[in-house]
Design a protein around this motif. Structure first.
Motif, PDB file in Angstrom:
ATOM      1  N   UNK A   1      -0.789 -18.888 -12.923  1.00  0.00           N
ATOM      2  CA  UNK A   1      -1.152 -17.867 -11.668  1.00  0.00           C
ATOM      3  C   UNK A   1      -0.745 -17.965 -10.374  1.00  0.00           C
ATOM      4  N   UNK A   2      -0.464 -16.661 -10.047  1.00  0.00           N
ATOM      5  CA  UNK A   2      -0.308 -16.435  -8.460  1.00  0.00           C
ATOM      6  C   UNK A   2      -1.477 -15.584  -8.123  1.00  0.00           C
ATOM      7  N   UNK A   3      -2.003 -16.135  -6.770  1.00  0.00           N
ATOM      8  CA  UNK A   3      -3.013 -15.316  -6.304  1.00  0.00           C
ATOM      9  C   UNK A   3      -2.743 -14.907  -4.884  1.00  0.00           C
ATOM     10  N   UNK A   4      -2.973 -13.443  -4.495  1.00  0.00           N
ATOM     11  CA  UNK A   4      -2.743 -13.022  -3.394  1.00  0.00           C
ATOM     12  C   UNK A   4      -3.955 -12.708  -2.711  1.00  0.00           C
ATOM     13  N   UNK A   5      -4.420 -13.110  -1.588  1.00  0.00           N
ATOM     14  CA  UNK A   5      -5.318 -12.843  -0.781  1.00  0.00           C
ATOM     15  C   UNK A   5      -5.089 -11.953   0.508  1.00  0.00           C
TER      16      UNK A   5
ATOM     17  N   UNK B   1       0.909  -1.248   0.053  1.00  0.00           N
ATOM     18  CA  UNK B   1       0.043   0.062   0.075  1.00  0.00           C
ATOM     19  C   UNK B   1       0.869   1.307   0.085  1.00  0.00           C
ATOM     20  N   UNK B   2       0.464   2.154  -0.866  1.00  0.00           N
ATOM     21  CA  UNK B   2       1.385   3.212  -1.017  1.00  0.00           C
ATOM     22  C   UNK B   2       0.721   4.415   0.030  1.00  0.00           C
ATOM     23  N   UNK B   3       1.738   4.674   1.130  1.00  0.00           N
ATOM     24  CA  UNK B   3       1.153   5.804   2.009  1.00  0.00           C
ATOM     25  C   UNK B   3       2.256   6.929   1.891  1.00  0.00           C
ATOM     26  N   UNK B   4       1.817   8.081   1.321  1.00  0.00           N
ATOM     27  CA  UNK B   4       2.493   9.216   1.105  1.00  0.00           C
ATOM     28  C   UNK B   4       3.747   8.844   0.070  1.00  0.00           C
ATOM     29  N   UNK B   5       3.470   7.976  -0.736  1.00  0.00           N
ATOM     30  CA  UNK B   5       4.424   7.523  -1.905  1.00  0.00           C
ATOM     31  C   UNK B   5       5.394   6.654  -1.337  1.00  0.00           C
ATOM     32  N   UNK B   6       5.100   6.318  -0.015  1.00  0.00           N
ATOM     33  CA  UNK B   6       5.930   5.197   0.520  1.00  0.00           C
ATOM     34  C   UNK B   6       5.641   3.733   0.375  1.00  0.00           C
ATOM     35  N   UNK B   7       6.016   2.600   0.243  1.00  0.00           N
ATOM     36  CA  UNK B   7       5.374   1.439   0.162  1.00  0.00           C
ATOM     37  C   UNK B   7       5.318   0.842   1.488  1.00  0.00           C
ATOM     38  N   UNK B   8       4.062   0.096   1.789  1.00  0.00           N
ATOM     39  CA  UNK B   8       3.919  -0.322   3.253  1.00  0.00           C
ATOM     40  C   UNK B   8       3.540  -1.926   2.944  1.00  0.00           C
ATOM     41  N   UNK B   9       4.039  -2.877   3.364  1.00  0.00           N
ATOM     42  CA  UNK B   9       3.941  -4.317   2.937  1.00  0.00           C
ATOM     43  C   UNK B   9       2.505  -4.664   3.662  1.00  0.00           C
ATOM     44  N   UNK B  10       1.636  -5.285   2.604  1.00  0.00           N
ATOM     45  CA  UNK B  10       0.365  -5.924   3.055  1.00  0.00           C
ATOM     46  C   UNK B  10       0.354  -7.207   3.251  1.00  0.00           C
ATOM     47  N   UNK B  11       0.316  -7.934   4.339  1.00  0.00           N
ATOM     48  CA  UNK B  11       0.252  -9.400   4.519  1.00  0.00           C
ATOM     49  C   UNK B  11      -0.813 -10.069   3.699  1.00  0.00           C
ATOM     50  N   UNK B  12      -0.364 -11.222   3.175  1.00  0.00           N
ATOM     51  CA  UNK B  12      -1.094 -11.749   2.032  1.00  0.00           C
ATOM     52  C   UNK B  12      -1.034 -13.334   2.139  1.00  0.00           C
ATOM     53  N   UNK B  13      -2.201 -14.278   1.925  1.00  0.00           N
ATOM     54  CA  UNK B  13      -1.852 -15.597   1.453  1.00  0.00           C
ATOM     55  C   UNK B  13      -1.635 -15.684   0.321  1.00  0.00           C
ATOM     56  N   UNK B  14      -0.518 -16.282  -0.049  1.00  0.00           N
ATOM     57  CA  UNK B  14       0.139 -16.438  -1.333  1.00  0.00           C
ATOM     58  C   UNK B  14      -0.213 -17.962  -1.920  1.00  0.00           C
ATOM     59  N   UNK B  15      -0.981 -18.214  -2.903  1.00  0.00           N
ATOM     60  CA  UNK B  15      -1.026 -19.414  -3.511  1.00  0.00           C
ATOM     61  C   UNK B  15      -0.650 -19.546  -4.810  1.00  0.00           C
ATOM     62  N   UNK B  16      -0.432 -20.703  -5.524  1.00  0.00           N
ATOM     63  CA  UNK B  16       0.243 -20.557  -7.087  1.00  0.00           C
ATOM     64  C   UNK B  16      -0.491 -21.723  -7.603  1.00  0.00           C
ATOM     65  N   UNK B  17      -0.885 -21.596  -8.890  1.00  0.00           N
ATOM     66  CA  UNK B  17      -1.554 -22.888  -9.706  1.00  0.00           C
ATOM     67  C   UNK B  17      -1.138 -22.556 -11.182  1.00  0.00           C
ATOM     68  N   UNK B  18      -0.154 -23.251 -11.504  1.00  0.00           N
ATOM     69  CA  UNK B  18       0.112 -23.271 -12.837  1.00  0.00           C
ATOM     70  C   UNK B  18       0.924 -21.867 -13.404  1.00  0.00           C
TER      71      UNK B  18
END
Length: 398
Positions: free
Chosen positions: A379-383, A360-377
């Motif tokens: 495609x990568x999905x971030x929840x 998430x870009x806050x005042x132009x600075x990136x802030x990591x957003x925790x996600x569940x990451x899965x992969x199928x073929x």
């Protein structure tokens, strides 16, 4: 010759490496002694076409005027021409169709806007004069982005007939071909004279504010052989993190030596870089991409299919630049090739390597957003672990 044109309908999905022709339409031979009709018309060489809503929109020129021909593709095995519409000018170069509007880059006659809601009876709506000949056009919303050769790019608000020109930006070389993705416009620069100028292979323009476009990146191309020169870029196509451009390579005397396909990394649009190249027997005038294969059309060689051979991001859902995204949305990233599981997790610990992440870009600075990451073929999905925040900007990093 310059008599007539043909549309081939190819199946490039079943076997992308060897597209098969499933349908064809060829303009009939004109007989001057018979009455004019769709089946008896003095068709000339086709300059460009666009496909939308099961119709192909073909533009072609005569010495006195230009024409839009509409071909019904509802039955792809039996394409059928349904209309011919004349319009002023004799050097139409490109066409794009969006929301039942056809926008034509009409050479010295500027930009022509046509209503094609009834494809049997297209209507001319408006002409916008540009400060240079219009070579190519791309449309998003109410804005048309027009390549005008030595003048660079002009931006036209097609919803504002009284003051349509809202922005412009100069580029290196002759702006002749455009690709649009997210907040960036990619411009192929042809040679102004015989040899290409420096930094003209590709120009990248930030169009997040269409009334104030900004040139943010350029690409230079110099052939490896010292007796060769760049003759300029002819076409550009963009898919995810990859741009594809075709260029001419000339001898030191200015004669054509060969064509060149360049694969360009645009993961950072401000710093495009060539990552792979392939020789072409002819100039490449049109580009597309299907299932990891690059399609190049041009010259006697016809359609050439070239394996991409490099991993790239094909698309992101929600799309780049999307707004009004649902707060519970997940993010899907589609790659050009199947990924190895170790690309996302450490094989020893099983923990994420953060090779794919959401910030998430806050005042132009990136802030990591925790996600569940899965992969199928491919495609990568971030929840995201928690809902997205309203009125916030997010960035995907790969």
């Amino acid at each position: 010759g310059d008599e007539g044109w043909q549309i081939d309908v190819l199946d490039a999905v079943t076997a992308p490496a060897n597209p098969g022709r499933i349908g064809v339409y060829t303009t009939p031979v004109y007989n001057q002694t018979k009455q004019l009709s769709l089946a008896n018309f003095p068709y000339k060489f086709a300059k460009a076409f666009a496909v939308a809503n099961n119709y192909a929109y073909v533009i072609w020129n005569t010495t006195d005027e230009s024409y839009l021909s509409v071909v019904d593709l509802t039955d792809p095995f039996n394409p059928e021409i349904i209309s011919n519409t004349a319009f002023p000018g004799s050097a139409a170069n490109a066409i794009t169709v969006q929301n039942k509007m056809a926008i034509v880059a009409n050479g010295a006659a500027g930009v022509l806007i046509m209503d094609v809601s009834d494809p049997v009876h297209p209507l001319r709506i408006q002409t916008v004069l540009t400060k240079g000949a219009a070579f190519d056009v791309r449309v998003r919303g109410t804005y048309a982005y027009v390549a005008i050769g030595a003048g660079g790019v002009q931006i036209v608000d097609i919803a504002s007939p009284s003051k349509p020109i809202v922005g412009e930006v100069d580029t290196f070389g002759l702006a002749v071909s455009l690709a649009l993705q997210g907040d960036y416009l990619y411009v192929a620069g042809d040679a102004i004279e015989k040899f290409a100028s420096a930094n003209s292979a590709l120009s990248v323009i930030d169009i997040s504010q269409p009334t104030a476009p900004l040139l943010v990146g350029t690409l230079d191309f110099t052939p490896l052989r010292q007796d060769h020169r760049s003759g300029g870029s002819l076409s550009v196509y963009v898919s995810g993190s990859l741009a594809m451009i075709t260029s001419d390579i000339l001898t030191q005397f200015g004669d054509f030596a060969k064509g060149r396909l360049q694969l360009v990394d645009i993961s950072d649009p401000t710093a495009p870089s060539i990552i792979r190249s392939a020789n072409l027997p002819d100039s490449g005038f049109a580009l597309s991409r299907v299932d990891g294969k690059v399609m190049v059309a041009g010259g006697p060689a016809g359609l050439q299919v070239i394996p991409q051979q490099v991993l790239s991001v094909d698309s992101v859902e929600p799309s780049i630049g999307a707004s009004a995204v649902k707060l519970n949305a997940s993010v899907n990233i589609n790659f050009s090739q199947t990924l190895h599981p170790d690309a996302l997790t450490d094989p020893l610990t099983g923990k994420s390597t953060y090779n794919v992440r959401l910030d998430r870009l806050t005042a132009g600075n990136p802030e990591y957003v925790p996600c569940q990451v899965t992969m199928a073929g491919r495609q990568v999905q971030l929840v995201p672990s928690s809902p997205l925040m309203p009125n916030a900007r997010y960035r995907i990093s790969v």
